[in-house]
Design an enzyme around this catalytic site. Sequence first.
Site, PDB file in Angstrom:
ATOM      1  N   ASP A  77       0.822  -1.209   0.000  1.00  0.00           N
ATOM      2  CA  ASP A  77       0.000   0.000   0.000  1.00  0.00           C
ATOM      3  C   ASP A  77       0.858   1.263   0.000  1.00  0.00           C
ATOM      4  OD1 ASP A  77      -2.641   1.376   0.411  1.00  0.00           O
ATOM      5  OD2 ASP A  77      -1.631   2.015   2.247  1.00  0.00           O
ATOM      6  N   GLU A  80       1.646  -0.113  -4.839  1.00  0.00           N
ATOM      7  CA  GLU A  80       0.772   1.017  -5.152  1.00  0.00           C
ATOM      8  C   GLU A  80       1.621   2.264  -4.968  1.00  0.00           C
ATOM      9  OE1 GLU A  80      -3.139   3.513  -3.708  1.00  0.00           O
ATOM     10  OE2 GLU A  80      -1.916   2.409  -2.278  1.00  0.00           O
TER      11      GLU A  80
END
Length: 592
Positions: A253, A290
């Site tokens: 993330d 990401e």
Amino acid sequence: MIEVWAPRAERVRMRRLGDDGTSVVEEVPLRRGTSGPLPGPGWWFADVDLADGERYGFVLDDSGDLRPDPRSRRQPDGVHAASAWFDPSRYTWNDASWTGRQLAGGLIYELHIGTFTPEGTLDAAIGRLDHLVELGVTHVELLPVNGVNGVWNWGYDGVLWYTVHEAYGGPEGYQRFVDAAHAAGLAVIQDVVYNHLGPSGNYLPEFGPYLRTGSRNTWGDSVNLDEEAVRAFIVDNALMWLRDYHVDGLRLDAVHALHDERPTHILRELAEAVDALSAHVGRPLTTIAESDMNDPTLILPREAGGYGLTAQWSDDWHHAVHVAVSGETVGYYADFADAQAFVKVSTSGFFHDGTHSSFRGRDHGRRIPGEVPAWRLVTFAQDHDQIGNRATGDRLSQNLPYPRLAVTAVLTLTTPGTPMLFMGEEWGASTPWQFFTSHPEPELGEATAKGRIAEFAEMGWDESVVPDPQDPDTFTRSKLDWDEASHGDHRRLLQLYRDLAQLRRERPELTDPSWSARDAHVDDAGHGRTHRLACGDVTVFANLTDAPADCAVAADAVVLLATDGATISDTEPGARMVTIPPESAVVTGPVL
């Protein structure tokens, strides 16, 4: 042996509890060690063996308060309560013949366990794996499952990274899910969050300097990557999922929020550890970042100065396609109104590769070297962020008619990158996916709700339409309605996604990793545009205008797939033309 890294403590005791999780059985003092199982000082030890399921925790100095184990695998009574010892080796795996799946040529399906099924559990999700197999999915990606305070949450408020949320089924339920996925031929990617900790239940700073003083990102204090023990805490966590739970990959993330000034970046360190484990277990292990940076360093080989991660998400591809099918050009979508946005993301990966970003007010990104294979970009028309972070959590299917959803499907499944779907996208789910929390603390719940309203008020939204994230109905509304998938246009769209996934498997042109094999063009016509993407001998046309479009095709081309009644006709000897109805897409190419 029990061990814990607690350099801030002068005294550490391990408290053993009864089955009720509250009654004290005994307290065992830990001894300080000069070095522990991981680098650096600050380790404490005790020669204690715990039984599987036994409750325990740590008491620091003279506080008397029980704290969960920072490396707890299970929190049966929540993140503020005692840990329960969990032995992952007790599970009998049935996936000895599983050899994994490489990402190249794959199709990822992103889902949130709590809203994927009515029950919201890992065991219930097992019952829907056949749906994913029939769809053509190869990798199922779970939003974070680690321990959070409350019952329902997106998962990004995690505070105990080694746990599996009890409401989902805990670590045993997770093992059953991965085992079942492998039996169905599906690889599992786990979304992990190493850039911040949630607002409730984070006791790590009491143990040691897990957070960096005076450094914050969007979600709170930055993780302290100056500390070797903290870096090892992250790398060990990554290896835990891959080793102990047989997971096939990790989605990392918001890596742009990892503040690391060390010579070797934590992402490179993590990628090296994962690659070493992959060599040991003999199956592909995938790392997907990401990132908001549009920086190919993440996916460049280490010998070329990169970090060596497998892939990264491409928001630019999402933005270009979202604007193309929806016409929305507000905020960060503004730059993508450019007709060349689709061309650029389809032929070179990033739109912003050193160009000016009006949303950021500066030049942004770097060009992807041509030798980097296209599949290293994960591309999507919808994902949890691009839906859930809208004011009302509305999907494209709540705003676009079937013809536009069908065109979106074609663009998504013929992408140069590795396509990813968000749960329910494949049938045009009518249910929203909204931002939901269940913070038990009233003040935190109120602050979350007010912050959400204020955020969208700045964008001109009336507060009455912004769902309260603490309202249980916000969570319930976000659950998929599986019954609708078998009716009307939902069923029709689902079949289109299945057909497209099959076409992608059958036509090697669609998974050709070379950017040079791609050619794209956009024509302005009528009240919209016609997009053309050539992939070797296969060509994809998307007519987003209000009139039929005629486009030249090769003399041996036939219609391989169409969302409406596209036709091919000979215009002269050796020349053919495809007629594409308004608001439709067609894929053409020679017969194999």
